[in-house]
Design an enzyme around this catalytic site. Structure first.
Site, mmCIF file in Angstrom:
data_model
loop_
_atom_site.group_PDB
_atom_site.id
_atom_site.type_symbol
_atom_site.label_atom_id
_atom_site.label_comp_id
_atom_site.label_asym_id
_atom_site.label_seq_id
_atom_site.Cartn_x
_atom_site.Cartn_y
_atom_site.Cartn_z
ATOM 1 C CE LYS A 1 32.038 27.625 -23.208
ATOM 2 N NZ LYS A 1 30.680 27.522 -23.776
ATOM 3 C CE LYS B 1 24.315 26.239 -21.990
ATOM 4 N NZ LYS B 1 25.166 27.202 -22.735
#
EC number: 5.1.1.-
Length: 356
Positions: free
Chosen positions: A162, A265
């Protein structure tokens, strides 16, 4: 077959290792578990993970919806008529995708148990397992490398870093990760909307030695044109995540050729059924899919896993959130072996959360 009643349980699950991404710090996961009970004695389980920063859902409002209007609507319905039920809930759940996904999940769990088959087999059984990436949140360089070494020792081969705050720091981390991970490891990078187009290009220039496989959501979600610019200018595949939550957004990204890949998702897009439609659009456009997760318990990850295993166009998985949750009542819904996710052989999604 008829629905007798429903029950919900709202929990706050602390993370073992709090982490940061470009726009927030995360230390806990708020989850609503749902049970749909039929008069035949079959229980279907689902879960919702409302996240205001992503789905726009308020946790208390989501729980109130499940315990009020949705409970009344489901009572007496035939759980095998999933399409009709979801269509009638479309308006009330329009701003609550994770709630709609929880209902969809529980109904599919009932279907699988009625058929005595795991959901992944009901929907095609394309593969038996899939390798997942494991996420490294934003942290100082030394801490990032320490965590990476530990994860590599545990058998993970795909690391997702990230970033999105400082290009130079992100590039240094990626290059150092390649040094310690070696040539066989796979590196992916998720900027979580943190970059401009110029910064995304600069990252790939500075981090060329890292040879990253995927650049995920480099630019802001509400500017798909910027995402398209990055896609056109880079040889590395660019993936949309926050920019794709609806079927309309999927169609727009595909029609305008703005991305190479999409991260689906289930919690974000409204559940298994909605995800199937988005993946179909992606496949028709030649866009590969990844199945990812929010901060979800093992039951939510299991639903994502069953989706990934049953759909040919899903080539990648980022289903690791359950590994970092304390006191997850659905723990054990999936199996993990050296980075490979394997479903339980039980019917449905293979989990009966111990909260009811």
């Amino acid at each position: 077959m008829q629905i007798r009643r429903t029950a919900t349980a709202g929990l706050t699950l602390p993370l073992k290792h709090p982490y940061s991404i470009a726009y927030q710090n995360i230390s806990e996961a708020k989850v609503i578990f749902l049970r749909i009970e039929t008069r035949d004695g079959i229980n279907g389980f689902g879960c919702a993970s409302p996240e205001e920063a992503i789905t726009g859902e308020n946790f208390d409002a989501a729980r109130e919806l499940l315990e009020g209007e949705i409970r009344e609507h489901l009572k007496g319905q035939d759980p095998l008529r999933r399409g009709m039920i979801l269509a009638r809930l479309a308006e009330s759940t329009a701003r609550f995708p994770s709630v709609r996904g929880a209902v969809d999940m529980a109904l599919l769990d009932i279907l699988g148990k009625k058929a005595r088959l795991p959901v992944w087999q009901l929907f095609g059984g394309f593969r038996r397992s899939i390798e997942t990436s494991i996420t490294l949140g934003i942290a100082p360089l030394d801490e990032t490398l320490r965590m990476a070494r530990e994860l590599l020792k545990q058998g993970f081969r795909i690391l997702k870093l990230k970033g999105g705050l400082l290009v130079e720091e992100d590039a240094e981390k990626l290059n150092r990760l390649r040094e310690i991970a070696g040539p066989k490891a796979v590196l992916r990078f998720d900027a979580n909307q943190g970059y401009s187009v110029a910064e995304a290009l600069r990252l790939l220039e500075l981090a060329a030695p890292a040879e990253i496989e995927i650049l995920e959501q480099p630019t802001p979600r509400n500017s798909p044109t910027l995402l398209g610019h990055v896609t056109q200018l880079l040889a590395v595949p660019v993936m949309a995540d926050e920019s794709i939550q609806t079927l309309h957004e999927a169609f727009h990204l595909a029609r305008e050729e703005l991305v190479d890949m999409v991260n689906i998702k289930l919690t974000k897009v409204g559940g298994f059924t909605a995800a199937r439609r988005i993946d179909a659009v992606a496949q028709a456009a030649g866009i590969e899919s990844m199945v990812g997760c929010m901060d979800e318990p093992a039951l939510g990850v299991a639903a994502g896993l069953h989706f990934a295993l049953s759909h040919e166009n899903v080539r990648y998985a980022d289903l690791d959130s359950f590994l970092d949750l304390e006191d997850d009542p659905s723990s054990g819904a999936v199996r993990l072996k050296k980075g490979m996710l394997i479903p339980r052989s039980a019917p449905g999604f293979g989990s009966s959360p111990g909260v009811f």
